[in-house]
Scaffold this motif. Structure first.
Motif, PDB file in Angstrom:
ATOM      1  N   VAL A  46       0.866  -1.184   0.000  1.00  0.00           N
ATOM      2  CA  VAL A  46       0.000   0.000   0.000  1.00  0.00           C
ATOM      3  C   VAL A  46       0.894   1.223   0.000  1.00  0.00           C
ATOM      4  CG1 VAL A  46      -2.134  -0.796   1.075  1.00  0.00           C
ATOM      5  CG2 VAL A  46      -0.158  -0.256   2.497  1.00  0.00           C
ATOM      6  N   ASP A  47       0.290   2.356  -0.249  1.00  0.00           N
ATOM      7  CA  ASP A  47       1.082   3.574  -0.392  1.00  0.00           C
ATOM      8  C   ASP A  47       1.080   4.415   0.886  1.00  0.00           C
ATOM      9  OD1 ASP A  47       2.767   5.153  -1.816  1.00  0.00           O
ATOM     10  OD2 ASP A  47       1.181   6.381  -2.696  1.00  0.00           O
ATOM     11  N   ALA A  48       0.707   3.782   1.995  1.00  0.00           N
ATOM     12  CA  ALA A  48       0.625   4.560   3.228  1.00  0.00           C
ATOM     13  C   ALA A  48       1.246   3.777   4.376  1.00  0.00           C
ATOM     14  CB  ALA A  48      -0.823   4.871   3.553  1.00  0.00           C
ATOM     15  N   VAL A  49       1.828   4.465   5.297  1.00  0.00           N
ATOM     16  CA  VAL A  49       2.405   3.847   6.488  1.00  0.00           C
ATOM     17  C   VAL A  49       1.269   3.309   7.350  1.00  0.00           C
ATOM     18  CG1 VAL A  49       3.752   4.292   8.564  1.00  0.00           C
ATOM     19  CG2 VAL A  49       4.334   5.441   6.423  1.00  0.00           C
ATOM     20  N   PRO A  50       1.397   2.045   7.826  1.00  0.00           N
ATOM     21  CA  PRO A  50       0.347   1.529   8.711  1.00  0.00           C
ATOM     22  C   PRO A  50       0.265   2.359   9.998  1.00  0.00           C
ATOM     23  CG  PRO A  50       1.817  -0.238   7.960  1.00  0.00           C
ATOM     24  CD  PRO A  50       2.455   1.061   7.576  1.00  0.00           C
ATOM     25  N   VAL A  51      -0.922   2.878  10.256  1.00  0.00           N
ATOM     26  CA  VAL A  51      -1.148   3.643  11.483  1.00  0.00           C
ATOM     27  C   VAL A  51      -2.450   3.173  12.107  1.00  0.00           C
ATOM     28  CG1 VAL A  51       0.085   5.730  10.756  1.00  0.00           C
ATOM     29  CG2 VAL A  51      -2.328   5.458  10.168  1.00  0.00           C
ATOM     30  N   ASP A  52      -2.632   3.457  13.372  1.00  0.00           N
ATOM     31  CA  ASP A  52      -3.905   3.126  14.003  1.00  0.00           C
ATOM     32  C   ASP A  52      -4.895   4.262  13.732  1.00  0.00           C
ATOM     33  OD1 ASP A  52      -3.483   5.194  15.781  1.00  0.00           O
ATOM     34  OD2 ASP A  52      -3.261   3.928  17.541  1.00  0.00           O
ATOM     35  N   PRO A  53      -6.154   4.130  14.192  1.00  0.00           N
ATOM     36  CA  PRO A  53      -7.158   5.149  13.819  1.00  0.00           C
ATOM     37  C   PRO A  53      -6.769   6.562  14.244  1.00  0.00           C
ATOM     38  CG  PRO A  53      -8.234   3.203  14.730  1.00  0.00           C
ATOM     39  CD  PRO A  53      -6.752   3.025  14.939  1.00  0.00           C
ATOM     40  N   GLU A  54      -5.922   6.669  15.255  1.00  0.00           N
ATOM     41  CA  GLU A  54      -5.518   8.016  15.690  1.00  0.00           C
ATOM     42  C   GLU A  54      -4.173   8.450  15.129  1.00  0.00           C
ATOM     43  OE1 GLU A  54      -6.609   6.289  18.977  1.00  0.00           O
ATOM     44  OE2 GLU A  54      -8.134   7.689  19.703  1.00  0.00           O
ATOM     45  N   GLY A  55      -3.635   7.680  14.176  1.00  0.00           N
ATOM     46  CA  GLY A  55      -2.420   8.115  13.501  1.00  0.00           C
ATOM     47  C   GLY A  55      -1.122   7.672  14.151  1.00  0.00           C
ATOM     48  N   HIS A  56      -1.194   6.753  15.101  1.00  0.00           N
ATOM     49  CA  HIS A  56       0.038   6.267  15.709  1.00  0.00           C
ATOM     50  C   HIS A  56       0.682   5.228  14.808  1.00  0.00           C
ATOM     51  CE1 HIS A  56      -2.613   7.560  19.096  1.00  0.00           C
ATOM     52  NE2 HIS A  56      -1.548   8.320  19.293  1.00  0.00           N
ATOM     53  N   ASP A 275      11.924   4.592  25.103  1.00  0.00           N
ATOM     54  CA  ASP A 275      11.522   5.841  25.753  1.00  0.00           C
ATOM     55  C   ASP A 275      11.308   6.924  24.700  1.00  0.00           C
ATOM     56  OD1 ASP A 275      11.011   8.025  27.266  1.00  0.00           O
ATOM     57  OD2 ASP A 275      12.899   7.994  28.394  1.00  0.00           O
ATOM     58  N   PHE A 276      10.033   7.222  24.463  1.00  0.00           N
ATOM     59  CA  PHE A 276       9.711   8.286  23.515  1.00  0.00           C
ATOM     60  C   PHE A 276       9.074   9.476  24.229  1.00  0.00           C
ATOM     61  CE2 PHE A 276       9.272   4.311  20.922  1.00  0.00           C
ATOM     62  CZ  PHE A 276      10.471   4.464  20.240  1.00  0.00           C
ATOM     63  N   SER A 277       9.313   9.548  25.537  1.00  0.00           N
ATOM     64  CA  SER A 277       8.615  10.585  26.318  1.00  0.00           C
ATOM     65  C   SER A 277       9.026  11.987  25.882  1.00  0.00           C
ATOM     66  CB  SER A 277       8.884  10.384  27.818  1.00  0.00           C
ATOM     67  OG  SER A 277      10.281  10.426  28.066  1.00  0.00           O
ATOM     68  N   ARG A 278      10.230  12.098  25.330  1.00  0.00           N
ATOM     69  CA  ARG A 278      10.656  13.432  24.894  1.00  0.00           C
ATOM     70  C   ARG A 278      10.620  13.573  23.371  1.00  0.00           C
ATOM     71  NH1 ARG A 278      15.921  14.310  28.602  1.00  0.00           N
ATOM     72  NH2 ARG A 278      16.033  12.074  28.257  1.00  0.00           N
ATOM     73  N   SER A 279       9.906  12.679  22.712  1.00  0.00           N
ATOM     74  CA  SER A 279       9.841  12.761  21.249  1.00  0.00           C
ATOM     75  C   SER A 279       9.065  14.005  20.810  1.00  0.00           C
ATOM     76  CB  SER A 279       9.148  11.515  20.677  1.00  0.00           C
ATOM     77  OG  SER A 279       8.945  11.680  19.285  1.00  0.00           O
ATOM     78  N   PRO A 280       9.572  14.696  19.785  1.00  0.00           N
ATOM     79  CA  PRO A 280       8.809  15.832  19.252  1.00  0.00           C
ATOM     80  C   PRO A 280       7.594  15.387  18.439  1.00  0.00           C
ATOM     81  CG  PRO A 280      10.802  15.474  17.965  1.00  0.00           C
ATOM     82  CD  PRO A 280      10.855  14.502  19.110  1.00  0.00           C
ATOM     83  N   HIS A 281       7.512  14.092  18.152  1.00  0.00           N
ATOM     84  CA  HIS A 281       6.422  13.597  17.309  1.00  0.00           C
ATOM     85  C   HIS A 281       5.332  12.994  18.183  1.00  0.00           C
ATOM     86  CE1 HIS A 281       9.179  14.343  14.109  1.00  0.00           C
ATOM     87  NE2 HIS A 281      10.000  13.384  14.466  1.00  0.00           N
ATOM     88  N   LYS A 282       4.124  13.536  18.093  1.00  0.00           N
ATOM     89  CA  LYS A 282       3.029  13.052  18.927  1.00  0.00           C
ATOM     90  C   LYS A 282       2.793  11.552  18.729  1.00  0.00           C
ATOM     91  CE  LYS A 282      -1.739  14.019  20.281  1.00  0.00           C
ATOM     92  NZ  LYS A 282      -2.209  12.646  20.136  1.00  0.00           N
ATOM     93  N   GLY A 283       2.885  11.101  17.472  1.00  0.00           N
ATOM     94  CA  GLY A 283       2.642   9.676  17.178  1.00  0.00           C
ATOM     95  C   GLY A 283       3.521   8.760  17.996  1.00  0.00           C
ATOM     96  N   LEU A 284       4.764   9.153  18.191  1.00  0.00           N
ATOM     97  CA  LEU A 284       5.683   8.347  19.004  1.00  0.00           C
ATOM     98  C   LEU A 284       5.517   8.616  20.490  1.00  0.00           C
ATOM     99  CD1 LEU A 284       9.102   8.312  17.092  1.00  0.00           C
ATOM    100  CD2 LEU A 284       7.542   6.399  17.496  1.00  0.00           C
ATOM    101  N   ALA A 285       5.397   9.881  20.833  1.00  0.00           N
ATOM    102  CA  ALA A 285       5.267  10.238  22.252  1.00  0.00           C
ATOM    103  C   ALA A 285       4.071   9.523  22.876  1.00  0.00           C
ATOM    104  CB  ALA A 285       5.141  11.753  22.414  1.00  0.00           C
ATOM    105  N   ASP A 286       3.031   9.308  22.070  1.00  0.00           N
ATOM    106  CA  ASP A 286       1.830   8.644  22.584  1.00  0.00           C
ATOM    107  C   ASP A 286       2.054   7.178  22.936  1.00  0.00           C
ATOM    108  OD1 ASP A 286       0.277  10.882  22.588  1.00  0.00           O
ATOM    109  OD2 ASP A 286      -0.954  10.335  20.856  1.00  0.00           O
ATOM    110  N   TYR A 287       3.155   6.571  22.438  1.00  0.00           N
ATOM    111  CA  TYR A 287       3.475   5.207  22.889  1.00  0.00           C
ATOM    112  C   TYR A 287       3.554   5.190  24.426  1.00  0.00           C
ATOM    113  CZ  TYR A 287       4.588   2.646  18.502  1.00  0.00           C
ATOM    114  OH  TYR A 287       4.525   1.982  17.298  1.00  0.00           O
ATOM    115  N   GLU A 288       4.032   6.315  25.001  1.00  0.00           N
ATOM    116  CA  GLU A 288       4.157   6.385  26.461  1.00  0.00           C
ATOM    117  C   GLU A 288       2.797   6.391  27.154  1.00  0.00           C
ATOM    118  OE1 GLU A 288       7.151   6.238  28.012  1.00  0.00           O
ATOM    119  OE2 GLU A 288       8.105   6.101  26.046  1.00  0.00           O
ATOM    120  N   LYS A 289       1.751   6.717  26.395  1.00  0.00           N
ATOM    121  CA  LYS A 289       0.392   6.734  26.972  1.00  0.00           C
ATOM    122  C   LYS A 289      -0.341   5.419  26.740  1.00  0.00           C
ATOM    123  CE  LYS A 289      -0.100  11.716  26.182  1.00  0.00           C
ATOM    124  NZ  LYS A 289      -0.646  12.673  25.181  1.00  0.00           N
TER     125      LYS A 289
END
Lengths: 331, 331
Positions: A46-56, A275-289
């Motif tokens: 496919v032409d898109a990166v696999p993400v979940d419904p919220e874009g992670h 540890d993505f707690s300091r990631s500038p990217h919300k998609g990664l930082a949300d792994y911490e949540k």
């Protein structure tokens, strides 16, 4: 060597059950796209990166990052994914798993097990560890079904901060009614548990490990889905030593019982200190949540790269870098 | 790890060219059946052991014997065999090679090379050696075509005591007329040599080796067919160290120039000291007269088993044993 088993379960089509794929239309592509991300650094089917419904983003990028840093050998094994990946792979030629609340999930579980067992037999004898990951949308539900059928207590994980436990319970109840199942009901026939309640990845990975020499160094790379595989193996009398390597997000998930179940199944647990707690990217930082948490053997690939001497900092940095590239960020 | 690449060339359909398969109707099954013999100890795609027209058994049983004694890891890679084997395998999804006297042999040689290169890249990093064999009926002819196109002197081997040299010369001449080829004509474009004159196995194995880390321990397991692959690699600037491991039957074959060619291509030769001179089975004893000689990576599998500490006597004894079992002898 790292092995990525890609499969599927129709459970992922039940609304609300799977966080893999941004929408139901994309779910069939998820496992194949994950394999391609590991292989090429980007999906090709496919032409898109696999993400979940919220874009992670898919945890495949963690697996890919670990490979880029450590360059361990790997191969993809298709065991019932809806689509084949574009990358080279071994195809065990099995069908996607059925929805166990409606049908026998893996009618040919024995054949899948046997074919994978032969693959394990032929791939045995390496000096490397055997690090085995999976990508199966909907797979935590079939993990729960098989763990319970084999009499293992504890709730499984999920790929979002809210574990859809009630929905999983409903599917469990329906499945039990359909096939006369129940807690511990198939303890003496673990392949029946997979056949009625599981998914083809479970049959394939269990068979593969069963086919390896008993002194092979086995690392099951995943969370509760790999505990279900281990439960099958233990119920078959397999007494090998094994590490179950997941991420800290699964190990620390209070909605599931990873560490307790790993202990009861005689596995050494490993929790990758991502540890993505300091990631500038919300998609990664949300792994911490608690979003995404694990998959595509991310925790085990991390274990493997650490084993080969790569630092935690370098691994997490590489994940950020690949994510930026994949999503087209300039930074 | 041992890799068996199974392919095909329509050259094998030219009467008199190939000794693989007891008759032309069986040739399409040969490579797939060889893979199954390695995997299961017997063919599954057909109900008969691959033999040549005079009943000499496939060298796959030597490869199988080496595996039974040494239990090295192995996998089958399909690169254009007429049929898929029953055993698990990676499928590079390419077509059988065309007859170079009539058509471009491998129109998509670049794509095959690239796909295999990616496989090599992903499988790189093992501590094991990479021992790479092939099964391609008709493959010594396409080896000759490619070696000459790249300017390498010397006659190739054959799978019988009488090398059909005149027939090979005729095919060479026709091929040259068709595509403007000649001795050394494609020296600057080795993939063109494969595309016009070769077979898909050559593109696949060359690509696979090219994709491995440059310090990988590479053993090309075969006779003059693997020298053709090495010639392609050398013409591409690949400067890795390599052993070309064949059997003594090829190394001592006075109708071909294995040792001279290996030397000119910068390879370390190995000649497996097989000895069936005292075999009670004519099919095996005839190997000493120049029947069959090599194939299915037999010489390299023997090298690998020796590397892992198995004695020559035990290896030859195991070949006898498997042959008896396969052919239904009581002794």
């Amino acid at each position: 060597m790292f092995f990525l088993f890609i499969g599927a379960s129709d459970v992922c089509k039940i609304p609300g059950i799977s966080a893999a794929g941004a929408n139901p239309a994309v779910i069939p592509f998820t496992a194949a796209a994950d394999a391609d991300v590991l292989y090429y650094g980007r999906p090709r089917v496919v032409d898109a990166v696999p993400v979940d419904p919220e874009g992670h983003p898919t945890p495949a990028l963690i697996t890919r990052a670990a490979w880029e840093m450590a360059r361990f050998p790997f191969i993809v094994v298709r065991c019932g994914s809806y689509l084949p990946p574009a990358c080279p792979h071994v195809d065990l030629k099995c069908d996607p798993g059925g929805d166990p609340s409606l049908v026998s999930a893996v009618p040919n579980a024995r054949e899948v097990f046997d074919a994978a067992c032969e693959l394990g037999r032929s791939m045995g004898g390496m000096k490397e560890p055997y690090v085995i990951g999976e990508s199966v949308p909907g797979g935590t539900t079939t993990a729960l079904m098989v763990l319970r059928s084999l009499g293992v207590e504890g709730m499984v994980s999920s790929a979002g901060p809210l574990n859809p436990i009630n929905l999983k319970e409903t599917i469990w109840q329906k499945g039990c009614s359909r096939c006369g199942g129940g807690f511990g009901a198939f303890r003496d026939d673990p392949l029946k548990a997979v056949r009625e309640m599981g998914d083809p990845m479970q049959a394939a990975v269990a068979g593969f490990v069963f086919g390896l020499p008993r002194d092979a160094r086995v690392v099951l790379a995943g969370g509760t889905q790999m505990l279900a595989v281990l439960a099958v193996l233990r119920a078959m009398g397999w007494d090998g030593k094994v590490v179950v390597a997941t991420t800290k997000y699964v190990a620390q998930d209070r909605s599931c019982a990873f560490l307790e179940m790993a202990s009861s199944l005689g596995a050494e647990p490993y929790a990758a200190p991502l540890d993505f707690s300091r990631s500038p990217h919300k998609g990664l930082a949300d792994y911490e949540k608690g979003y995404v948490k694990e998959g595509v053997g991310a925790g085990g690939a991390f274990w493997y790269a650490r084993e080969l001497g790569v630092s935690v900092e370098k691994l997490c940095g590489k994940v950020e870098e690949i994510y930026s590239l994949m999503m087209g960020f300039s930074g």
